[in-house]
Enzyme design. Structure first.
Site, short mmCIF file in Angstrom:
data_model
loop_
_atom_site.label_atom_id
_atom_site.label_comp_id
_atom_site.label_asym_id
_atom_site.label_seq_id
_atom_site.Cartn_x
_atom_site.Cartn_y
_atom_site.Cartn_z
CE LYS A 37 -3.47 -0.63 2.24
NZ LYS A 37 -4.54 -0.54 3.63
NE ARG B 105 -5.09 3.10 4.13
CZ ARG B 105 -5.31 3.40 2.53
NH1 ARG B 105 -5.09 4.55 1.54
NH2 ARG B 105 -6.39 2.82 1.57
N GLY C 171 -8.17 -7.31 4.08
CA GLY C 171 -9.03 -7.39 5.34
C GLY C 171 -8.37 -7.37 6.58
CG MET D 225 -2.44 -6.76 9.38
SD MET D 225 -1.74 -6.88 8.56
CE MET D 225 -1.83 -6.70 7.43
NE ARG E 75 -6.32 -5.17 -2.89
CZ ARG E 75 -6.43 -4.75 -1.75
NH1 ARG E 75 -6.27 -5.44 -0.92
NH2 ARG E 75 -7.39 -5.56 -1.72
CG HIS F 192 -13.22 -7.15 3.87
ND1 HIS F 192 -13.59 -6.32 4.67
CD2 HIS F 192 -12.34 -6.77 3.43
CE1 HIS F 192 -12.32 -5.89 4.67
NE2 HIS F 192 -12.05 -5.26 3.25
NE ARG G 183 0.81 -45.28 -7.28
CZ ARG G 183 0.76 -43.96 -7.51
NH1 ARG G 183 -0.87 -43.85 -8.47
NH2 ARG G 183 1.41 -43.14 -6.64
NE ARG H 172 5.10 -48.99 -8.37
CZ ARG H 172 4.74 -48.12 -7.50
NH1 ARG H 172 5.61 -47.55 -7.24
NH2 ARG H 172 3.23 -47.92 -6.81
CD GLU I 153 10.50 -46.82 -4.40
OE1 GLU I 153 9.97 -45.60 -4.28
OE2 GLU I 153 10.62 -48.01 -4.73
CB SER J 136 11.14 -42.83 -12.11
OG SER J 136 10.10 -42.14 -12.25
N GLY K 264 11.53 -42.11 -6.64
CA GLY K 264 9.81 -42.26 -6.43
C GLY K 264 9.96 -41.85 -4.68
CB THR K 265 10.02 -37.82 -4.53
OG1 THR K 265 9.37 -38.03 -4.69
CG2 THR K 265 11.67 -37.19 -4.78
CG ASN K 266 5.33 -39.42 -2.76
OD1 ASN K 266 5.36 -38.75 -2.72
ND2 ASN K 266 4.46 -40.69 -3.07
CG ASP K 267 8.63 -46.00 -0.68
OD1 ASP K 267 7.68 -45.54 1.12
OD2 ASP K 267 8.57 -46.39 -1.85
CB CYS L 201 7.18 -41.14 -10.56
SG CYS L 201 7.91 -42.59 -9.37
CE1 TYR M 26 9.18 -39.01 -15.73
CE2 TYR M 26 10.49 -39.86 -18.00
CZ TYR M 26 10.17 -40.40 -16.33
OH TYR M 26 10.25 -41.70 -15.73
P1 ADP Z 1 -7.92 -2.39 3.96
O1 ADP Z 1 -6.30 -2.90 3.67
O2 ADP Z 1 -8.88 -2.99 4.54
O3 ADP Z 1 -8.51 -2.08 2.88
P2 ADP Z 1 -7.32 0.31 4.16
O4 ADP Z 1 -6.49 0.46 4.61
O5 ADP Z 1 -7.28 0.47 2.67
O6 ADP Z 1 -7.76 -0.82 4.80
O7 ADP Z 1 -8.25 1.45 4.35
C1 ADP Z 1 -9.72 1.49 5.25
C2 ADP Z 1 -10.97 2.16 3.97
O8 ADP Z 1 -10.89 3.20 3.92
C3 ADP Z 1 -10.40 1.94 2.17
O9 ADP Z 1 -11.82 2.15 2.27
C4 ADP Z 1 -9.88 3.33 2.44
O10 ADP Z 1 -9.71 3.96 1.23
C5 ADP Z 1 -10.02 3.92 3.56
N1 ADP Z 1 -9.47 5.16 4.06
C6 ADP Z 1 -8.27 4.97 4.42
N2 ADP Z 1 -7.42 6.29 4.40
C7 ADP Z 1 -8.37 6.84 4.33
C8 ADP Z 1 -8.51 8.13 4.02
N3 ADP Z 1 -7.16 9.15 4.66
N4 ADP Z 1 -9.37 8.99 3.78
C9 ADP Z 1 -10.26 8.44 3.59
N5 ADP Z 1 -10.46 7.44 3.10
C10 ADP Z 1 -9.48 6.70 3.38
MG MG Z 2 -7.47 -1.44 1.25
MG MG Z 3 -10.09 -2.48 7.43
#
Ligand code: ADP
Ligand code: MG
Ligand code: MG
Length: 913
Positions: free
Chosen positions: A31, A102, A111, A113, A375, A493, A599, A655, A782, A801, A803-806, A868, A888
């Protein structure tokens, strides 16, 4: 001592300048690096700064105090930097600077963290904001949101039990009921004030503390909370599922707030530059007017669609009339055409810049557009293939890049079964939702993630049904066949995570009423309970009553293009492990260039064959065994003919008998009785034989070539069946290329004795038939001894060949059948990074493989070498096989495409070095 590699802890970005850039993901997180990069390419982004991932690691080493001491000045400077650009002041009561805090790791973990928005507000600041904007409602709405988020993330306010909702949501629901309103946005300013004070009371009751008023205290507490969220359960689980190391840590972005909740001319949204479900090159996404970011992704209100074409398609799916659609659910394109145009230009710019499909977050503050994130978008396997092949065709990426864009294991999704059309058309439709993640799923309804896990453990197919899914439900989603939610859009999410997992998901099925307490879901008056069967079509959003039959998936043209491309770059070729003509055909259709392992023992279990097999085992002398084997000969010959035919013109490795004979005798009383009756002997004779055959360590016992060397007639008859089958086909004009493989060789003498049997039998058959064919005799490697003395073994073997399991079992000394007791613990404690039975241990077992390959080729420079074991279809192991110079890899039919791609990627990676 703080362990540091980078001098700076904080990187600034804003006003189209930045100290970081896209290439700095390890230090700044995805991010942060992309926020910097967006500034550099002139995309409007609110200013801010990124605290590095190294600080996170240090936090876990030395703790809060020392870390704050280290970064305090830099963070304070960062805040001043934001203040200067925004013309606001942190903690000021008239003109306060508000920020978000963030999370953002190197790999995106949607989502998993935490994030805190609207930070810097307190009773004084709200008054300032209200005055400055002339919008009191906005000021209180922001504060309400802040108290709620800070309460959740920093103060740890949680639902009382899994049947309960978030304590703050509960307070909101209660107030809405008291006021008789439906929507959050219908609450008055007074109501919002009331909410805030009820929130604060709840916080005081639960935590025993007052809600912090000091913005700096809020900031530092939030920073630490976001660091802590790196170690929350769902983040840990997500890392485990996606192989993300815990050492990476998360970066933190502190960024000026922009507000989508300022009224009707503001809003927020999420968009994808192409379709993350199907890969179609169509800009798409969702937005909400008068809302903040989290609202869209958390699925609180079901959002509206960004593009007109998307809105039209949605209306068609949802059976909404054009009049209602344009009035009630207008797209952003229709609602705010200027903003839409700007957004459309930016999305194209971002995709072109990153040359990949982007997942973007934006906010409109009073008709001004801001970008908050970009992203590479999570996508399904089908979308992954289509997007890469399309970008290649559009000339935006080259062939090698296109190949490297494909995650081999994700191809698996494309091969999953789909609903049989006839069965689907006959099924009863319950309701419709949004086609959030394509696929077909049939299963029993379960309402809670932990229960989904319990049911799945018992081997049940479950569909997780929720009001909305939160990241907490990750584990349950992972084991479910499909996910159905009442709320949330295509960018929720749940939808994003499901697509990432390649899991079928239908979201926003508005007509379902989920009741967690009674464990039931009501749809238009009909009730479905926990355990009832339903089926989901994630491609159309339709939910069906009961089970629906599935059929094999049809592969798209893009898949073929991809496989041809892989073919162009690969050096190794891929064979399949197949025991039947059907499997052989499937493998061939997937591009297998032969069979690496048939087999023979599997053939003995079917139907009447087991009888003859048991007769052979029960025989007390060679004559008796031969008599039984004569009965097996035509059966085996026919089996081989079928496989040779399916694999005509391609080599087939067969085999000779490998498992301990004990596996063929029944162990339950009833089965033993049946066998006694069939064989015309007494029950006690059967029991006696079963006892005689039982071993302390069957896997190290009387099996593999040890069987063929103690009972040569077994190898003789099997060889005869193979050679005769090949000759029969030759007579019919079909070319068979048998490669006869001796299992479990440890010494040269062992192998030679088997080789002699095979060759003399073949000569005999050739003489009888007055015809011949080419064939090879080789061995599995093997047993560690065979690997160590591979130069010797190669004097007799024409191919190896692995036989990486054994080989794994014997190198580690782990019994594969008993490892379940300690392997999970070893993986949890980090004693092992991967399960060596799934991912080849390149360090140890790999050393033996490499050495045996070299030594074997010292003796025979053209020695054909392959693998194999299960590892032959695991991408990192395939790459290893390439590096050591194998000819192979061989894997199960459905993994052939995965191995083919991994083999091509191995070449590209090697070239890069
Ligand atoms: P996640 O990784 O869970 O998407 P984000 O850090 O992207 O968390 O933030 C959660 C939400 O809050 C996102 O929709 C993001 O666009 C919004 N957000 C984060 N920072 C700001 C900001 N400075 N102003 C407005 N919206 C924000
Ligand atoms: Mg986000
Ligand atoms: Mg979040």
């Amino acid at each position: 001592m703080i362990n540091e590699t980078s001098k700076k802890s904080v990187y600034l970005f804003g006003d189209e300048k930045a100290e970081g850039k896209a290439g700095m993901k390890s230090l700044l997180g995805g991010k942060g690096a992309n926020l910097a990069e967006m500034n550099l390419i002139g995309v409007p982004v609110p200013p801010g700064f990124t605290i590095t991932t190294e600080v996170c690691s240090q936090y876990y080493e030395v703790g809060e105090e020392k870390v704050i001491e280290k970064i305090r000045v830099e963070v304070e400077n960062g805040i001043h930097f934001i203040e200067d650009i925004m013309g606001t002041k942190f903690g000021d009561k008239d003109n306060p600077c508000l920020v978000s805090v963030r999370s953002g790791a190197r790999a995106s973990m949607p989502g998993m963290m935490d994030t805190v928005l609207n930070l810097g507000l307190n009773y004084d600041a709200i008054k300032g904001i209200a005055k400055k904007t002339g919008n009191e409602r906005f000021a209180w709405d922001s504060y309400r949101r802040f108290v709620q988020m800070f309460g959740d993330v920093v103060l740890g306010m949680e639902p009382a039990s899994k049947e309960d909702i978030d304590p703050f949501e509960e307070i909101i629901e209660k107030l809405k009921a008291e006021r008789g309103v439906e929507n959050d946005n219908d609450l008055s300013v007074l109501d919002l004030k009331e909410l805030v004070s009820r929130f604060k009371v709840a916080v005081k009751i639960v935590t025993g503390k007052d809600f912090p008023e000091d913005p700096w205290e809020q900031l530092w507490d939030s920073i630490m909370a976001v660091f802590n969220s790196w170690m929350n359960d769902r983040a840990k689980l997500y890392r485990k599922l996606n192989n993300i190391p815990a050492e990476w840590g998360t970066a933190i972005n502190v960024q000026a707030m922009v507000f989508g909740n300022m009224g009707e001319s503001s809003g927020t949204g999420v968009a994808f530059t192409r379709d993350a479900g199907t890969g179609e090159n169509l800009f798409n996404g969702e937005y909400l007017i008068n809302a903040q970011g989290e609202d869209v992704v958390a699925g609180i209100r079901t959002p509206q669609v960004i593009t007109k074409i998307g809105s039209l398609r949605w209306a068609q799916l949802a059976n909404v009339s054009e009049e209602d659609r344009s009035k009630l659910y207008p797209s952003l394109e229709e609602n705010m055409p200027k903003i839409y145009d700007e957004l459309n230009t930016i999305q194209q710019k971002l995709e072109d810049h990153y040359t990949d499909m982007q997942d973007i977050e934006f906010t409109i503050q009073d008709r001004k557009l801001w970008l908050l994130q970009t992203r590479n978008g999570k996508r399904t396997g089908a979308s992954m293939v289509k997007i890469a092949m399309d970008l290649l065709a559009e000339g935006k990426i080259d062939e090698k890049t296109a190949l490297m864009r494909i995650e081999p294991n994700k191809l698996d999704e494309l091969l999953h079964p789909v609903f049989d059309n006839d069965a689907m058309n006959k099924a009863h439709v319950i309701t419709k939702g949004l086609p959030a993640s394509p696929g077909a799923a049939t299963g029993q309804i379960v309402f809670h993630a932990d229960e989904a896990e319990e049911w799945a453990k018992k081997g049940k197919d479950v569909i997780l049904v929720r009001i909305e899914t939160s990241p907490e439900d990750l584990q349950g989603m992972n084991v479910a066949k499909g996910i159905l939610t009442a709320r949330g859009g295509m960018t929720s999410h749940a939808a994003v995570v499901a697509r990432g997992m390649g899991k079928c998901c239908i979201s926003g099925a508005g007509s379902i009423r989920v009741n967690y307490k009674s464990r039931s879901v009501n749809v238009d008056g009909k009730t479905f309970n926990e355990g009832d069967w339903i089926s989901l079509n994630g491609s159309t959003g339709v939910v069906y009553d009961g089970k629906i039959d599935t059929k094999e998936a049809e592969l798209s043209g893009d898949f073929g293009v991809l496989m041809n491309l892989a073919e162009k770059y690969t050096r190794m070729y891929v064979r399949a492990n197949a025991d039947s003509p059907h499997d052989a055909k499937v493998a061939r259709d997937f591009g297998a260039k032969g069979i690496g392992l048939t087999r023979t023992e599997h053939m003995f279990f079917e139907g009447d064959r087991i009888k003859a097999m048991r007769e052979m085992i029960l025989a007390s002398d060679e004559a008796g065994r031969r008599k039984a084997l004569e009965k097996l000969l035509p059966i085996q010959r026919e089996d081989f003919e079928g496989i040779f035919e399916a694999m005509h013109d391609l080599p087939v490795t067969i085999r000779l008998l490998d498992p301990p004979l004990h596996e063929f005798v029944p162990h339950e009383e009833q089965a033993q009785k049946d066998m006694a009756e069939e064989m015309g002997i007494t029950l006690s004779e059967v029991r006696q034989k079963a006892e005689d055959l039982s071993e302390f360590n069957p896997m190290l016992g009387h099996r593999g070539c040890r069987l063929g060397n103690t009972y040569p007639e077994i190898s003789e008859i099997q060889s005869r069946a193979i050679i005769e089958a090949a000759l029969n086909l030759k007579a019919r004009g079909v070319k068979a290329i048998p490669e006869i493989m001796i299992p479990l060789t440890g010494t040269l003498a062992e192998l030679k004795m088997q080789e002699d049997i095979v060759r003399s039998t073949a000569e005999k058959v050739f003489a009888e038939r007055n015809d011949k064919i080419d064939y090879l005799v080789g061995t599995m490697i093997e047993i560690p001894r065979a690997a160590l003395l591979a130069d010797k073994i190669a004097e007799s073997a024409e191919f190896f060949s692995f036989g990486t399991n054994d080989l794994t079992q014997m190198t580690f000394g782990y019994s594969r059948d008993d490892a379940g007791k300690f392997l999970p613990v070893y993986l949890d404690k980090g004693i092992l990074i991967d399960d060596p039975f799934q991912v080849l241990d390149q360090e140890g077992v790999g050393l033996l493989v490499e050495m045996a390959t070299k030594k074997g080729r010292q003796t025979k420079s053209d020695l054909k070498i392959g693998i194999c074991g299960e590892h032959g279809g695991e991408p990192s192991s395939v790459e290893f096989c390439h590096r050591v110079g194998m000819d192979y890899v061989s894997c199960s039919p459905f993994r052939v495409p995965i191995a083919r791609l991994a083999a091509a990627q191995a070449v590209i990676r090697e070239d890069k070095k």
